[in-house]
Scaffold this motif. Structure first.
Motif, PDB file in Angstrom:
ATOM      1  N   LEU A 166       0.831  -1.199   0.000  1.00  0.00           N
ATOM      2  CA  LEU A 166       0.000   0.000   0.000  1.00  0.00           C
ATOM      3  C   LEU A 166       0.867   1.251   0.000  1.00  0.00           C
ATOM      4  O   LEU A 166       0.563   2.236  -0.691  1.00  0.00           O
ATOM      5  CB  LEU A 166      -0.946  -0.006   1.208  1.00  0.00           C
ATOM      6  N   ILE A 167       1.959   1.234   0.754  1.00  0.00           N
ATOM      7  CA  ILE A 167       2.881   2.375   0.740  1.00  0.00           C
ATOM      8  C   ILE A 167       3.440   2.576  -0.661  1.00  0.00           C
ATOM      9  O   ILE A 167       3.552   3.716  -1.146  1.00  0.00           O
ATOM     10  CB  ILE A 167       4.018   2.175   1.759  1.00  0.00           C
ATOM     11  N   GLY A 168       3.779   1.478  -1.364  1.00  0.00           N
ATOM     12  CA  GLY A 168       4.251   1.596  -2.733  1.00  0.00           C
ATOM     13  C   GLY A 168       3.234   2.283  -3.622  1.00  0.00           C
ATOM     14  O   GLY A 168       3.581   3.122  -4.468  1.00  0.00           O
ATOM     15  N   ARG A 198      12.968  -1.370  -7.426  1.00  0.00           N
ATOM     16  CA  ARG A 198      13.003  -2.503  -6.504  1.00  0.00           C
ATOM     17  C   ARG A 198      11.619  -3.093  -6.286  1.00  0.00           C
ATOM     18  O   ARG A 198      11.435  -4.318  -6.318  1.00  0.00           O
ATOM     19  CB  ARG A 198      13.623  -2.073  -5.168  1.00  0.00           C
ATOM     20  N   ILE A 199      10.613  -2.252  -6.048  1.00  0.00           N
ATOM     21  CA  ILE A 199       9.288  -2.812  -5.764  1.00  0.00           C
ATOM     22  C   ILE A 199       8.662  -3.376  -7.038  1.00  0.00           C
ATOM     23  O   ILE A 199       7.780  -4.244  -6.965  1.00  0.00           O
ATOM     24  CB  ILE A 199       8.352  -1.797  -5.081  1.00  0.00           C
ATOM     25  N   TYR A 200       9.108  -2.866  -8.216  1.00  0.00           N
ATOM     26  CA  TYR A 200       8.660  -3.476  -9.472  1.00  0.00           C
ATOM     27  C   TYR A 200       9.203  -4.905  -9.596  1.00  0.00           C
ATOM     28  O   TYR A 200       8.488  -5.830  -9.987  1.00  0.00           O
ATOM     29  CB  TYR A 200       9.106  -2.628 -10.655  1.00  0.00           C
ATOM     30  N   SER A 201      10.461  -5.102  -9.234  1.00  0.00           N
ATOM     31  CA  SER A 201      11.073  -6.421  -9.384  1.00  0.00           C
ATOM     32  C   SER A 201      10.631  -7.385  -8.296  1.00  0.00           C
ATOM     33  O   SER A 201      10.519  -8.598  -8.525  1.00  0.00           O
ATOM     34  CB  SER A 201      12.604  -6.305  -9.379  1.00  0.00           C
ATOM     35  N   HIS A 202      10.359  -6.864  -7.097  1.00  0.00           N
ATOM     36  CA  HIS A 202       9.918  -7.728  -5.992  1.00  0.00           C
ATOM     37  C   HIS A 202       9.194  -6.859  -4.966  1.00  0.00           C
ATOM     38  O   HIS A 202       9.821  -6.077  -4.258  1.00  0.00           O
ATOM     39  CB  HIS A 202      11.102  -8.437  -5.342  1.00  0.00           C
ATOM     40  N   MET A 203       7.881  -7.016  -4.896  1.00  0.00           N
ATOM     41  CA  MET A 203       7.102  -6.209  -3.959  1.00  0.00           C
ATOM     42  C   MET A 203       7.284  -6.730  -2.532  1.00  0.00           C
ATOM     43  O   MET A 203       7.014  -7.899  -2.255  1.00  0.00           O
ATOM     44  CB  MET A 203       5.616  -6.257  -4.328  1.00  0.00           C
TER      45      MET A 203
END
Length: 510
Positions: free
Chosen positions: A147-149, A203-208
């Motif tokens: 959710l923060i992402g 980073r969050i695209y590659s691994h949330m």
């Protein structure tokens, strides 16, 4: 959903709307986001210039066109993505990362719904849902890292309404000023601040990540309130009988690099984040760049009053950096950082950041009792653990926290041992603190699942440095003493002090 008080408080600041019993983006938003999510062949977005045009169109879909973005923001997006990134980096960003962020935006309403469905069950009897944590109201919000992402992606696309934020004393939250400052200053530190943010999105695209982060407003009430630690008066401090905690000095290293589980002090602005989303680049702003999840707190935490502090538990670090004392113009993004901090059993990293704002520009007034009292109580507010209220009441003589008298059986500091004070048996009362969840207040019904309750850990000290010095003009020796006294009074077992090469502190450990 629409009947929830927590949702009603934050809804005007989010951009989404309530339709029936669900949250949704306004319908004109959906198709443009779907086009971006399918990649540049569908959206046509292959440059920073075109990205900003898409941002403007999305804002128009939200009826935000009347809220003007920073004048140079369009040039800043173009400068960064079209000139400062390599061709390979730019190609990857527009072909892979940007579509993934658009997908995250499409999920944003459902992520919010999931958040609110689970907020009431996270801690029995404690409100944890996303809401405005108003001044003088202690409370805590738990957010998933996913959710923060999504929230930070809203900031990147400048989708948060801003017209009513000033009235609530809320800091800025959209990224338009960040990119505008890049263009206006053409400063390497601005380029590197944005590189930290862009790296976070990669980073969050590659691994949330799948953990939780909590944000707490801590308040020392000015009047007596049952089961609360109240704002100590000068006489209370003068009569305190608590021993000083262990004090250790570090002439090298940084607060965020310490290995012990401890409260890590953020030398904060009263507006959380300070100039993190402008051109600022000192201790607080740097921390917000390498731990970008901290930025989410800027959405819903109004400015701090003199008797308030903010505690954030669990933010992940994503970036390395370099620079002379890693400050200001020398700040440089230095690649990926893998955060190996342990997590607690509810999924928060054992990173505890305390934001406390010092007085600024006081010069000789900083030695006046009124302002010394303000500073020591500000630090104490950051360092105290509400679950220890019944222990704190034994530390002041007369008019102390909780309005209680010092135990008649204690006669002065010589008869008190720190271990007895901090480890004595006492019933705990939870009032919404990150540390003080005890007894019957279970996390997510963990007792039924066979899990433990979140017991207090007595070895959590304080890691700090020259709080309120530097640009704020504080006396380093005074600020050191104030923090040591406050940490001791809060029953912290140690204070670990980083001098950052300040000449006035060269003999601090002698």
């Amino acid at each position: 959903m629409e009947k929830r008080e927590d949702l009603r408080s934050i809804l005007p600041y989010l951009g989404v709307v309530v339709e029936g019993s669900s949250l949704q983006w306004p319908s004109p938003m959906i198709e443009p986001l779907k086009a971006i999510s399918r990649g540049p062949d569908h959206s046509g977005i292959q440059s920073g210039e075109l990205l900003f045009l898409a941002i403007s169109d999305l804002r128009h879909s939200l009826s935000l066109s009347f809220e003007r973005l920073s004048a140079s923001a369009s040039h800043g997006y173009a400068l960064f993505f079209d000139e400062m990134l390599s061709t390979a980096e730019s190609t990857k960003w527009f072909a892979e990362v940007l579509p993934a962020l658009a997908n995250l935006l499409l999920l944003f309403p459902s992520l919010l719904e999931f958040h609110y469905r689970n907020a009431d069950a996270l801690i029995d009897g404690v409100q944890t849902g996303l809401r405005i944590l108003n001044s003088q109201q202690s409370g805590i919000v738990f957010l998933s890292q996913e959710l923060i992402g999504a929230l930070l992606t809203c900031s990147f696309f400048c989708l948060f309404p801003t017209s009513n934020r000033d009235a609530k004393h809320l800091p800025m939250i959209n990224f338009d000023h960040l990119f505008s400052c890049l263009y206006d200053t053409n400063d390497e530190k601005m380029e590197n601040k944005i590189k930290c943010i862009i790296h976070y999105f990669e980073r969050i695209y590659s691994h949330m990540p799948t953990g939780l982060v909590s944000f707490e407003r801590k308040v020392l009430p000015l009047e007596d309130v049952a089961l609360c630690v109240t704002y100590p008066k000068a006489d209370s401090w003068s009569k305190s009988a608590t021993p000083l905690c262990h004090f250790e000095v570090h002439r090298s290293g940084l607060i965020e690099d310490q290995s012990k589980e401890a409260l890590e002090v953020d030398f904060a602005n009263r507006y959380l984040g300070g100039s993190a989303l402008r051109k600022g680049c000192v201790q607080e702003e740097i921390r917000f760049m390498i731990n970008p999840e901290l930025i989410a707190g800027m959405l819903f935490l109004p400015s701090m009053a003199d008797n308030e502090a903010i505690e954030v538990v669990g933010p992940e670090r994503f970036s390395n950096y370099t620079g002379w004392y890693r400050y200001a113009s020398s700040f440089r993004f230095a690649g990926d950082y893998v955060d190996k901090r342990d997590v607690d059993f509810i999924g928060r990293r054992k990173t505890k950041i305390i934001a406390i704002d010092a007085l600024c520009g006081m010069r000789m007034r900083q030695y006046i009792l009124e302002y010394l009292l303000r500073e020591i109580n500000k630090a104490f507010c950051g360092f105290f653990d509400q679950s220890k209220c019944q222990q704190y009441q034994r530390l002041f003589k007369g008019d102390g926290p909780c309005g209680a008298q010092l135990d008649q059986g204690i006669q002065g500091s010589d008869s008190i041992s720190r271990s007895n004070l901090s480890l004595q048996e006492a019933p705990y009362v939870y009032v919404g603190t990150n540390e003080g969840i005890h007894g019957d207040e279970q996390i997510g019904n963990s007792e039924e699942k066979g899990g433990p309750s979140l017991e207090h850990q007595y070895d959590v000290g304080v890691v700090t440095g020259n709080w309120g010095c530097g640009a704020f003009g504080g006396d380093p020796e005074i600020k050191t003493t104030i923090q040591w006294l406050a940490a001791s009074q809060a029953l912290r077992p140690f204070i670990s002090y980083h001098t950052f090469g300040v000449e006035a502190l060269k003999t601090l450990d002698e």
